[in-house]
Every structure is written in structure tokens, then in C-alpha cells.
Design a protein around this motif. Structure first.
Motif, short mmCIF file in Angstrom:
data_model
loop_
_atom_site.label_atom_id
_atom_site.label_comp_id
_atom_site.label_asym_id
_atom_site.label_seq_id
_atom_site.Cartn_x
_atom_site.Cartn_y
_atom_site.Cartn_z
N CYS A 122 0.85 -1.19 0.00
CA CYS A 122 0.00 0.00 0.00
C CYS A 122 0.89 1.24 0.00
O CYS A 122 1.83 1.34 0.80
CB CYS A 122 -0.89 -0.02 1.24
N ASP A 123 0.61 2.17 -0.92
CA ASP A 123 1.36 3.42 -1.03
C ASP A 123 0.40 4.58 -1.21
O ASP A 123 -0.76 4.39 -1.55
CB ASP A 123 2.29 3.39 -2.26
N VAL A 124 0.92 5.78 -1.06
CA VAL A 124 0.16 6.99 -1.37
C VAL A 124 0.49 7.40 -2.80
O VAL A 124 1.66 7.36 -3.22
CB VAL A 124 0.51 8.12 -0.40
N TYR A 125 -0.54 7.78 -3.57
CA TYR A 125 -0.37 8.22 -4.96
C TYR A 125 -0.83 9.67 -5.04
O TYR A 125 -1.99 9.97 -4.77
CB TYR A 125 -1.20 7.35 -5.90
N LEU A 126 0.09 10.57 -5.40
CA LEU A 126 -0.19 12.00 -5.46
C LEU A 126 -0.45 12.44 -6.89
O LEU A 126 0.20 11.97 -7.82
CB LEU A 126 1.00 12.79 -4.90
N SER A 127 -1.38 13.37 -7.05
CA SER A 127 -1.71 13.92 -8.38
C SER A 127 -1.40 15.41 -8.40
O SER A 127 -1.68 16.12 -7.44
CB SER A 127 -3.19 13.72 -8.70
N PHE A 128 -0.85 15.85 -9.52
CA PHE A 128 -0.48 17.25 -9.70
C PHE A 128 -1.04 17.76 -11.02
O PHE A 128 -1.38 16.98 -11.90
CB PHE A 128 1.05 17.40 -9.68
N ASP A 129 -1.12 19.08 -11.14
CA ASP A 129 -1.70 19.67 -12.36
C ASP A 129 -0.65 20.28 -13.27
O ASP A 129 -0.85 21.31 -13.87
CB ASP A 129 -2.79 20.68 -12.01
N GLY A 130 0.51 19.59 -13.37
CA GLY A 130 1.55 20.02 -14.29
C GLY A 130 2.91 20.20 -13.64
O GLY A 130 3.92 20.36 -14.33
N ASN A 131 2.98 20.18 -12.32
CA ASN A 131 4.26 20.38 -11.63
C ASN A 131 4.73 19.15 -10.86
O ASN A 131 5.45 19.25 -9.87
CB ASN A 131 4.19 21.60 -10.71
N CYS A 132 4.37 17.97 -11.34
CA CYS A 132 4.76 16.73 -10.68
C CYS A 132 6.28 16.57 -10.61
O CYS A 132 6.81 16.18 -9.57
CB CYS A 132 4.15 15.52 -11.40
N GLU A 133 6.96 16.88 -11.70
CA GLU A 133 8.41 16.71 -11.71
C GLU A 133 9.07 17.60 -10.66
O GLU A 133 9.96 17.15 -9.91
CB GLU A 133 8.98 17.01 -13.10
N GLU A 134 8.63 18.83 -10.55
CA GLU A 134 9.14 19.74 -9.53
C GLU A 134 8.86 19.20 -8.13
O GLU A 134 9.73 19.19 -7.27
CB GLU A 134 8.51 21.12 -9.70
N ALA A 135 7.63 18.72 -7.92
CA ALA A 135 7.24 18.22 -6.60
C ALA A 135 8.03 16.97 -6.21
O ALA A 135 8.53 16.88 -5.09
CB ALA A 135 5.74 17.92 -6.58
N ILE A 136 8.15 16.00 -7.13
CA ILE A 136 8.82 14.75 -6.77
C ILE A 136 10.31 14.99 -6.54
O ILE A 136 10.93 14.36 -5.68
CB ILE A 136 8.55 13.62 -7.80
N THR A 137 10.90 15.96 -7.26
CA THR A 137 12.30 16.34 -7.02
C THR A 137 12.44 16.96 -5.63
O THR A 137 13.39 16.66 -4.89
CB THR A 137 12.78 17.30 -8.11
N PHE A 138 11.48 17.80 -5.26
CA PHE A 138 11.47 18.40 -3.92
C PHE A 138 11.38 17.30 -2.85
O PHE A 138 12.16 17.28 -1.90
CB PHE A 138 10.29 19.36 -3.81
N TYR A 139 10.43 16.36 -3.00
CA TYR A 139 10.26 15.28 -2.02
C TYR A 139 11.49 14.38 -1.98
O TYR A 139 11.89 13.90 -0.92
CB TYR A 139 9.01 14.45 -2.32
N LYS A 140 12.11 14.16 -3.14
CA LYS A 140 13.34 13.36 -3.20
C LYS A 140 14.41 13.99 -2.30
O LYS A 140 15.08 13.29 -1.54
CB LYS A 140 13.84 13.26 -4.64
N ASP A 141 14.56 15.30 -2.39
CA ASP A 141 15.55 16.00 -1.57
C ASP A 141 15.17 15.97 -0.08
O ASP A 141 16.00 15.71 0.77
CB ASP A 141 15.72 17.44 -2.03
N VAL A 142 13.90 16.23 0.21
CA VAL A 142 13.45 16.27 1.61
C VAL A 142 13.62 14.91 2.29
O VAL A 142 14.09 14.82 3.42
CB VAL A 142 11.97 16.72 1.69
N PHE A 143 13.24 13.83 1.58
CA PHE A 143 13.27 12.50 2.18
C PHE A 143 14.54 11.72 1.85
O PHE A 143 14.65 10.56 2.20
CB PHE A 143 12.05 11.68 1.71
N ASP A 144 15.51 12.36 1.16
CA ASP A 144 16.73 11.69 0.72
C ASP A 144 16.37 10.42 -0.04
O ASP A 144 16.88 9.34 0.22
CB ASP A 144 17.64 11.38 1.91
#
Length: 137
Positions: free
Chosen positions: A3-25
Motif C-alpha cells: 500500500c502506497d500513497v499516490y499523489l496527483s499534480f496539475d503540471g508540476n509533478c516533476e518539480e514536486a517529486i524532485t522536492f520530495y526526493k531531496d526532503v526525504f533523501d
């Protein structure tokens, strides 16, 4: 089952996932862009947007995400609980169980990336994605 969480974005997914990658290492395990899918999914101006990405972090944690252009995103409908069933039988049982009293947003059926997939909003308003591999155990 997973079971995982699936997030939806309206065009800025790449920016968001890069941000989360940095935050969570974290580590981005895979990215599929709309241009990588069937032509009917690749509309002008979104070909380089994210159709699906998976980022791993911590001890067995994953965030999955995409740019979703099918409906206006509002805080509260921009995430799903994603269930990866062990096999098609389990996936079908989970999907149809969640569908009882709810609403199908995509039927549980064969998909181009392999296996079966479906999505549903349950009777409590929770958005679910259910996937299963091609084989039964």
C-alpha cells in the motif's frame, strides 16, 4: 500486498517529486512521461509531463505520483491510496469490495503497462487505485 500513497499534480509533478526526493533523501525508481504511453494519452503540450513516477525512501516507503489533466485538482482529491495486490484474484476482490456502495472511476481491467488496474471512490469518499500483475499465485 503493498500500500502506497499516490499523489496527483496539475503540471508540476516533476518539480514536486524532485522536492520530495531531496526532503526525504529518496531515489527516483522510474519515470514515465505521457509521450512514453499510447498516443491517445499524449495530447499537445503534455508530452513531457509525468504520466507516472515512483520515488523510494526510508525503510520500504514509496511515493507514487503523476500529472493528472483529467479533472480540476482540488486539495482533497489530489491523492489516492494505491494498492498493489499479490495477484489478479486478490486485486479483483479488493477492487469490487471497495466499489460496494462507491463509484468506479476506472474499471478493473487489462492495461497497456501490464496486468490489471482500476480506480474507485469508496462509499466514504476515499480515492483508491488497485493494480495486479498478470499472474495468479
Amino acid at each position: 500486498m503493498k500500500c502506497d500513497v499516490y499523489l496527483s499534480f496539475d503540471g508540476n509533478c516533476e518539480e514536486a517529486i524532485t522536492f520530495y526526493k531531496d526532503v526525504f533523501d529518496g531515489e527516483i525508481l522510474m519515470t514515465m512521461r505521457y509521450k512514453d504511453g499510447p498516443p491517445e494519452f499524449c495530447k499537445p503540450k503534455i508530452e513531457n509531463k509525468i504520466m507516472h513516477t515512483t520515488m523510494a525512501f526510508g525503510k520500504g516507503c514509496e511515493l507514487k505520483a503523476s500529472d493528472d489533466f483529467n479533472k480540476p485538482l482540488v486539495k482533497g482529491n489530489n491523492f489516492h491510496v494505491s494498492i498493489a495486490a499479490d495477484d489478479e484474484e486478490q486485486g479483483s476482490a479488493i477492487y469490487y469490495g471497495l466499489l460496494e456502495g462507491g463509484k468506479a472511476t476506472m474499471p478493473f481491467k487489462e492495461v497497456f503497462w501490464g496486468g490489471k488496474f482500476g480506480s474507485v471512490i469508496d462509499k466514504f469518499g476515499i480515492h483508491w487505485m488497485v493494480s495486479a500483475s498478470n499472474t495468479n499465485s
